[in-house]
Every structure is written in structure tokens, then in C-alpha cells.
Scaffold this motif. Sequence first.
Motif, PDB file in Angstrom:
ATOM      1  N   SER A 212       9.739   8.191  -0.109  1.00 19.16           N
ATOM      2  CA  SER A 212       8.483   7.535   0.257  1.00 19.16           C
ATOM      3  C   SER A 212       7.505   7.628  -0.907  1.00 19.16           C
ATOM      4  N   SER A 213       6.547   6.741  -0.878  1.00 18.95           N
ATOM      5  CA  SER A 213       5.543   6.723  -1.935  1.00 18.95           C
ATOM      6  C   SER A 213       4.639   7.945  -1.825  1.00 18.95           C
ATOM      7  N   ASP A 214       4.004   8.282  -2.944  1.00 17.09           N
ATOM      8  CA  ASP A 214       3.107   9.433  -2.980  1.00 17.09           C
ATOM      9  C   ASP A 214       2.021   9.304  -1.921  1.00 17.09           C
TER      10      ASP A 214
ATOM     11  N   GLU B  59       2.759   8.846   8.991  1.00 13.06           N
ATOM     12  CA  GLU B  59       2.850   7.456   8.536  1.00 13.06           C
ATOM     13  C   GLU B  59       4.315   7.027   8.389  1.00 13.06           C
ATOM     14  N   GLN B  60       5.176   7.930   7.927  1.00  5.56           N
ATOM     15  CA  GLN B  60       6.609   7.621   7.848  1.00  5.56           C
ATOM     16  C   GLN B  60       7.150   7.269   9.228  1.00  5.56           C
TER      17      GLN B  60
ATOM     18  N   LEU C 103       2.235   9.479   1.308  1.00  4.76           N
ATOM     19  CA  LEU C 103       2.624   8.989   2.631  1.00  4.76           C
ATOM     20  C   LEU C 103       3.004  10.196   3.493  1.00  4.76           C
TER      21      LEU C 103
ATOM     22  N   ALA D 299       0.806  -1.216   0.000  1.00  3.83           N
ATOM     23  CA  ALA D 299       0.000   0.000   0.000  1.00  3.83           C
ATOM     24  C   ALA D 299       0.841   1.269   0.000  1.00  3.83           C
ATOM     25  N   SER D 300       2.027   1.195   0.575  1.00  5.38           N
ATOM     26  CA  SER D 300       2.916   2.355   0.605  1.00  5.38           C
ATOM     27  C   SER D 300       4.330   1.875   0.901  1.00  5.38           C
TER      28      SER D 300
END
Length: 78
Positions: free
Chosen positions: A47-49, A55-56, A51, A26-27
Motif C-alpha cells: 500500500s502507499s505511504d 483505509e486498506q 494508508l 490519492a492512495s
Amino acid sequence: MTEQPIGPILDGLGTAIELDDGDLVASAFVIAKVIDKDGDVSLAIASSDGLSWIEQNGLLASAQQIINQTSIGRKGDE
């Protein structure tokens, strides 16, 4: 400095993840050690878009707990 896709870089390092059939990533949050042409070491984070920093932090804290638990008693893993 130029932005580069991380997939080919991770592939070149032999990085893989274990997934079961039907699992969905998901990420992603990637931390990389970078050595520049002068030999200086730095840290790169990607990081993915979408995020968020919250969440990181959650992924980082969770990963640290997993690493701490699984590294106890391991030999040869520095």
C-alpha cells in the motif's frame, strides 16, 4: 526477500487504470498472487505511504462490492 518497486511489475503485467483529465490517485492498495521458485503460491499486499489498515479494509471492501456487482452475468471471466 527484497523489497521492489511495484510500478514496473504492474506495468509488466499490463495493468492500467482509467482516469479522466485532472483525476488524482490519492492512495493505492495492491494485492498480488506470487508464485515462488518451488511453485508455491502466496499473497502479497502493498500500500502507499500513510494508508492505514482501516483505509486498506475500506478499499478492499469497496473493491469486493464492485467486483461482485460487475461480475454478475459476465461470461468467460473466471
